[in-house]
Design a protein around this motif. Structure first.
Motif, PDB file in Angstrom:
ATOM      1  N   TYR A  65      49.150  33.895  40.481  1.00 42.72           N
ATOM      2  CA  TYR A  65      48.118  33.757  39.445  1.00 42.72           C
ATOM      3  C   TYR A  65      46.919  34.652  39.753  1.00 42.72           C
ATOM      4  CZ  TYR A  65      44.775  31.495  36.303  1.00 42.72           C
ATOM      5  OH  TYR A  65      43.845  31.251  35.339  1.00 42.72           O
ATOM      6  N   VAL A  66      46.522  34.695  41.020  1.00 44.60           N
ATOM      7  CA  VAL A  66      45.399  35.550  41.423  1.00 44.60           C
ATOM      8  C   VAL A  66      45.715  37.016  41.150  1.00 44.60           C
ATOM      9  CG1 VAL A  66      44.035  36.377  43.386  1.00 44.60           C
ATOM     10  CG2 VAL A  66      44.538  33.942  43.162  1.00 44.60           C
ATOM     11  N   LEU A  67      46.905  37.450  41.518  1.00 48.63           N
ATOM     12  CA  LEU A  67      47.273  38.858  41.353  1.00 48.63           C
ATOM     13  C   LEU A  67      47.427  39.244  39.891  1.00 48.63           C
ATOM     14  CD1 LEU A  67      49.797  39.243  44.314  1.00 48.63           C
ATOM     15  CD2 LEU A  67      47.437  40.041  44.175  1.00 48.63           C
ATOM     16  N   ILE A  68      47.970  38.344  39.087  1.00 45.77           N
ATOM     17  CA  ILE A  68      48.062  38.614  37.645  1.00 45.77           C
ATOM     18  C   ILE A  68      46.657  38.767  37.057  1.00 45.77           C
ATOM     19  CG2 ILE A  68      48.732  37.638  35.417  1.00 45.77           C
ATOM     20  CD1 ILE A  68      51.108  36.326  36.866  1.00 45.77           C
ATOM     21  N   GLY A  69      45.744  37.885  37.476  1.00 48.08           N
ATOM     22  CA  GLY A  69      44.361  37.992  37.030  1.00 48.08           C
ATOM     23  C   GLY A  69      43.704  39.277  37.496  1.00 48.08           C
ATOM     24  N   PHE A  70      44.031  39.701  38.710  1.00 47.71           N
ATOM     25  CA  PHE A  70      43.475  40.937  39.260  1.00 47.71           C
ATOM     26  C   PHE A  70      43.939  42.142  38.437  1.00 47.71           C
ATOM     27  CE2 PHE A  70      43.786  44.569  42.181  1.00 47.71           C
ATOM     28  CZ  PHE A  70      42.481  44.630  42.649  1.00 47.71           C
ATOM     29  N   ILE A  71      45.224  42.142  38.058  1.00 49.42           N
ATOM     30  CA  ILE A  71      45.778  43.262  37.300  1.00 49.42           C
ATOM     31  C   ILE A  71      45.329  43.229  35.844  1.00 49.42           C
ATOM     32  CG2 ILE A  71      47.926  44.291  36.456  1.00 49.42           C
ATOM     33  CD1 ILE A  71      49.250  43.214  39.059  1.00 49.42           C
ATOM     34  N   ALA A  72      45.358  42.039  35.243  1.00 53.96           N
ATOM     35  CA  ALA A  72      45.046  41.902  33.805  1.00 53.96           C
ATOM     36  C   ALA A  72      43.548  41.779  33.538  1.00 53.96           C
ATOM     37  CB  ALA A  72      45.780  40.690  33.236  1.00 53.96           C
TER      38      ALA A  72
END
Length: 311
Positions: A65-72
């Motif tokens: 979830y953190v990485l998806i938020g970082f990318i998006a």
């Protein structure tokens, strides 16, 4: 006794009745989180493997979830400079990712999958842009490596040096000020100086008192305050120091004894993942307030109850 002392010294902001309501709430919250989790795990019996797996999947899902938020471009919530996840404060969220990281490894048997799964928490920790979880995941990793390869020094040093290289590269590209946490030490000096001058050292000010005393100290010293508004501290950003502030020397000594006995139990019973998780959580508690979140209390409650069951 600590409450009576503080009231007589007129230390609390607001009226004594208002202060008592706030203190009671925070003290009850802290105690109920730990007691509640201890009761849950004692009732469920020795299902430590199932709970360990649950924390492992929590780590992976939170990291993703953190990485998806970082990318998006989402997930940068109200508290913290980095990207958060299931918890609103990026640093605390990443500390819990680091502390649950050891439970990821037993989930898979294929070494390639284990390697890929291990990268998720590491990248998520860097995305938080906070130095505390970086140290926490380093503690978890080194504790695991030492536990598995303590009889082979070369096998211990090589992956440790590789991990150090990854940390240095990541800190350079993600945030060159990653390790700048000077404001914490300014706050420690301010609040613990107040404790040393005013508190009964053996017993402290009492459970839940920091949240009421801290704003008063800030107003008197104009720390992070302009007039009557600013960033008031609800927690000391160090669980160990807050124990000393609220429970005194006696409370801190009791916590250190529990810490030693828990580590010894996990080490003797060769519960490597639990030892690494406990050391990581305890290390990050030096500079963060993980236990003020229910998820942090849940993890600590699980580890303590698991240690008791092993005994």
């Amino acid at each position: 006794c600590a409450y009576i002392f503080a009231f007589k010294q007129n230390m609390f902001a607001g009226s004594p009745s208002e202060a008592l309501v706030v203190i009671s709430y925070y003290a009850a919250y802290q105690l109920l989180c730990l007691l509640g989790t201890a009761i849950i795990f004692s009732v469920t019996g020795k299902k430590t493997k199932e709970f360990s797996s649950a924390f492992g999947y929590y780590c992976l899902c939170n990291s993703a979830y953190v990485l998806i938020g970082f990318i998006a471009g989402f997930g940068k919530l109200k508290w913290g400079i980095g990207y958060s996840g299931f918890l609103d404060y990026a640093s605390v969220n990443a500390c819990l990712i680091a502390a649950t990281f050891p439970f990821v490894l037993p989930l898979f048997k294929d070494k390639r999958i284990i390697f890929a799964a291990s990268l998720l928490p590491l990248l998520a920790v860097f995305a938080s842009k906070s130095s505390v979880p970086v140290g926490a995941i380093a503690v978890a990793y080194l504790a695991l490596v030492f536990s598995y390869y303590r009889d082979n020094l070369k096998a211990f040093l090589i992956p440790s040096l590789l991990m150090l290289g990854v940390f240095l590269i990541g800190s350079f590209f993600l945030d060159r000020n990653l390790f700048d946490s000077g404001y914490r030490f300014e706050a420690y000096k301010l609040f613990m100086g107040f404790w040393a001058n005013k508190a009964p050292m053996l017993t402290g000010f009492g459970p839940g008192t920091f949240v009421v005393l801290a704003p008063q100290v800030q107003l008197e010293t104009s720390y992070m305050i302009t007039g009557t508004t600013g960033s008031f501290w609800l927690f000391l950003h160090s669980e160990w120091l807050q124990v000393l502030f609220e429970y005194g020397v006696i409370g801190l000594l009791l916590c250190l004894i529990i810490f030693y006995l828990t580590c010894l139990t996990f080490y003797r019973n060769r519960r490597h993942e639990m030892l690494a998780a406990f050391l990581s959580l305890s290390a990050s508690n030096l500079f963060n307030f993980n236990l003020r979140y229910a998820a942090g209390s849940l993890l600590l409650g699980f580890l303590l109850s698991a240690a008791i069951q092993l005994e």
